[in-house]
Design a protein around this motif. Structure first.
Motif, PDB file in Angstrom:
ATOM      1  N   ALA A 172      61.283  -0.751 -66.076  1.00 32.68           N
ATOM      2  CA  ALA A 172      62.170  -0.780 -64.921  1.00 32.68           C
ATOM      3  C   ALA A 172      62.469  -2.202 -64.484  1.00 32.68           C
ATOM      4  CB  ALA A 172      61.515  -0.029 -63.756  1.00 32.68           C
ATOM      5  N   PRO A 173      63.728  -2.490 -64.210  1.00 39.74           N
ATOM      6  CA  PRO A 173      64.084  -3.835 -63.737  1.00 39.74           C
ATOM      7  C   PRO A 173      63.277  -4.273 -62.510  1.00 39.74           C
ATOM      8  CG  PRO A 173      66.062  -2.601 -64.266  1.00 39.74           C
ATOM      9  CD  PRO A 173      64.933  -1.629 -64.357  1.00 39.74           C
ATOM     10  N   SER A 174      62.949  -3.346 -61.655  1.00 36.33           N
ATOM     11  CA  SER A 174      62.243  -3.686 -60.420  1.00 36.33           C
ATOM     12  C   SER A 174      60.842  -4.223 -60.666  1.00 36.33           C
ATOM     13  CB  SER A 174      62.165  -2.450 -59.512  1.00 36.33           C
ATOM     14  OG  SER A 174      61.438  -1.423 -60.160  1.00 36.33           O
ATOM     15  N   ARG A 175      60.323  -4.030 -61.881  1.00 33.88           N
ATOM     16  CA  ARG A 175      58.963  -4.481 -62.178  1.00 33.88           C
ATOM     17  C   ARG A 175      58.934  -5.910 -62.696  1.00 33.88           C
ATOM     18  NH1 ARG A 175      55.645  -0.031 -62.099  1.00 33.88           N
ATOM     19  NH2 ARG A 175      54.059  -1.591 -61.585  1.00 33.88           N
ATOM     20  N   PHE A 176      60.089  -6.528 -62.833  1.00 30.67           N
ATOM     21  CA  PHE A 176      60.173  -7.912 -63.316  1.00 30.67           C
ATOM     22  C   PHE A 176      60.444  -8.842 -62.147  1.00 30.67           C
ATOM     23  CE2 PHE A 176      59.779  -7.585 -67.891  1.00 30.67           C
ATOM     24  CZ  PHE A 176      59.896  -6.224 -68.076  1.00 30.67           C
ATOM     25  N   ASP A 177      59.779  -9.981 -62.171  1.00 30.51           N
ATOM     26  CA  ASP A 177      59.752 -10.865 -61.007  1.00 30.51           C
ATOM     27  C   ASP A 177      60.842 -11.928 -61.010  1.00 30.51           C
ATOM     28  OD1 ASP A 177      56.309 -10.688 -61.737  1.00 30.51           O
ATOM     29  OD2 ASP A 177      57.297  -9.629 -60.081  1.00 30.51           O
ATOM     30  N   TYR A 178      61.227 -12.366 -62.162  1.00 33.57           N
ATOM     31  CA  TYR A 178      62.173 -13.481 -62.269  1.00 33.57           C
ATOM     32  C   TYR A 178      63.320 -13.079 -63.197  1.00 33.57           C
ATOM     33  CZ  TYR A 178      58.049 -15.826 -60.476  1.00 33.57           C
ATOM     34  OH  TYR A 178      56.955 -16.169 -59.727  1.00 33.57           O
ATOM     35  N   TRP A 179      64.516 -13.563 -62.842  1.00 31.27           N
ATOM     36  CA  TRP A 179      65.722 -13.193 -63.582  1.00 31.27           C
ATOM     37  C   TRP A 179      66.580 -14.405 -63.864  1.00 31.27           C
ATOM     38  CZ3 TRP A 179      66.932  -8.265 -65.240  1.00 31.27           C
ATOM     39  CH2 TRP A 179      66.078  -7.245 -64.800  1.00 31.27           C
ATOM     40  N   GLY A 180      67.198 -14.390 -65.031  1.00 27.88           N
ATOM     41  CA  GLY A 180      68.236 -15.349 -65.322  1.00 27.88           C
ATOM     42  C   GLY A 180      69.553 -14.878 -64.736  1.00 27.88           C
ATOM     43  N   TYR A 197      74.242  -9.581 -70.162  1.00 30.70           N
ATOM     44  CA  TYR A 197      72.857  -9.548 -70.605  1.00 30.70           C
ATOM     45  C   TYR A 197      72.020 -10.492 -69.743  1.00 30.70           C
ATOM     46  CZ  TYR A 197      73.992  -6.738 -74.668  1.00 30.70           C
ATOM     47  OH  TYR A 197      74.391  -5.705 -75.492  1.00 30.70           O
ATOM     48  N   TYR A 198      70.874  -9.981 -69.297  1.00 26.65           N
ATOM     49  CA  TYR A 198      69.975 -10.736 -68.438  1.00 26.65           C
ATOM     50  C   TYR A 198      68.607 -10.874 -69.093  1.00 26.65           C
ATOM     51  CZ  TYR A 198      73.298  -9.506 -64.723  1.00 26.65           C
ATOM     52  OH  TYR A 198      74.431  -9.344 -63.955  1.00 26.65           O
ATOM     53  N   CYS A 199      68.004 -12.032 -68.954  1.00 27.79           N
ATOM     54  CA  CYS A 199      66.606 -12.167 -69.318  1.00 27.79           C
ATOM     55  C   CYS A 199      65.766 -12.081 -68.047  1.00 27.79           C
ATOM     56  CB  CYS A 199      66.338 -13.470 -70.053  1.00 27.79           C
ATOM     57  SG  CYS A 199      66.816 -14.974 -69.171  1.00 27.79           S
ATOM     58  N   ALA A 200      64.553 -11.620 -68.214  1.00 26.75           N
ATOM     59  CA  ALA A 200      63.666 -11.425 -67.073  1.00 26.75           C
ATOM     60  C   ALA A 200      62.230 -11.716 -67.482  1.00 26.75           C
ATOM     61  CB  ALA A 200      63.782  -9.998 -66.550  1.00 26.75           C
ATOM     62  N   ALA A 201      61.432 -12.088 -66.512  1.00 26.67           N
ATOM     63  CA  ALA A 201      60.024 -12.392 -66.747  1.00 26.67           C
ATOM     64  C   ALA A 201      59.162 -11.602 -65.777  1.00 26.67           C
ATOM     65  CB  ALA A 201      59.756 -13.881 -66.575  1.00 26.67           C
ATOM     66  N   GLY A 202      58.071 -11.089 -66.278  1.00 28.02           N
ATOM     67  CA  GLY A 202      57.144 -10.351 -65.426  1.00 28.02           C
ATOM     68  C   GLY A 202      55.764 -10.335 -66.032  1.00 28.02           C
ATOM     69  N   THR A 203      54.854  -9.699 -65.319  1.00 31.98           N
ATOM     70  CA  THR A 203      53.471  -9.623 -65.778  1.00 31.98           C
ATOM     71  C   THR A 203      53.033  -8.196 -66.073  1.00 31.98           C
ATOM     72  OG1 THR A 203      52.718  -9.533 -63.484  1.00 31.98           O
ATOM     73  CG2 THR A 203      52.813 -11.708 -64.527  1.00 31.98           C
TER      74      THR A 203
END
Length: 118
Positions: free
Chosen positions: A101-109, A90-96
């Motif tokens: 889609a995963p590609s639309r998130f900028d930062y990943w744990g 499981y991954y957390c991600a941050a975006g605006t």
């Protein structure tokens, strides 16, 4: 934004587990936070997301079983009625962008492994 996920582990089918993702760096509340998961041999898939104001959205496969929440520095994924099919990293991600889609998130744990035994 630096993200660090934690809380994974081994749980029996039907059990529950809470994952946590700590955020540091830029203003956390400005970001949409999401959880994704990736099972062995499968693509990374969307689990759920939450806006800075607390609006949530979930994948159909987890709706009613998983809940996302956040405070000033962390986002949480509460998982209940877990099934072996929920086994994944499981991954957390941050975006605006309000996206799936995963590609639309900028930062990943870095990811945390959840294993559900039958």
């Amino acid at each position: 934004v630096q993200l660090q996920a934690s809380g994974g582990g081994l749980v029996q089918s039907g059990g529950s587990l809470t994952l946590s993702c700590a955020a540091a760096g830029r203003t956390f509340s400005n970001y949409i936070m999401a959880w994704f998961r990736q099972a062995p041999g499968k693509e990374r898939e969307f689990v759920g997301r939450i806006t800075g104001s607390g609006i949530t959205d979930y994948a159909d496969s987890v709706k009613g079983r998983f809940t996302i929440s956040r405070d000033n520095i962390r986002v949480y994924l509460y998982m209940s009625s877990l099934e072996p099919e929920d086994t994944a990293v499981y991954y957390c991600a941050a975006g605006t962008i309000w996206a799936y889609a995963p590609s639309r998130f900028d930062y990943w744990g870095q990811g945390t492994l959840v294993t559900v035994s039958s």
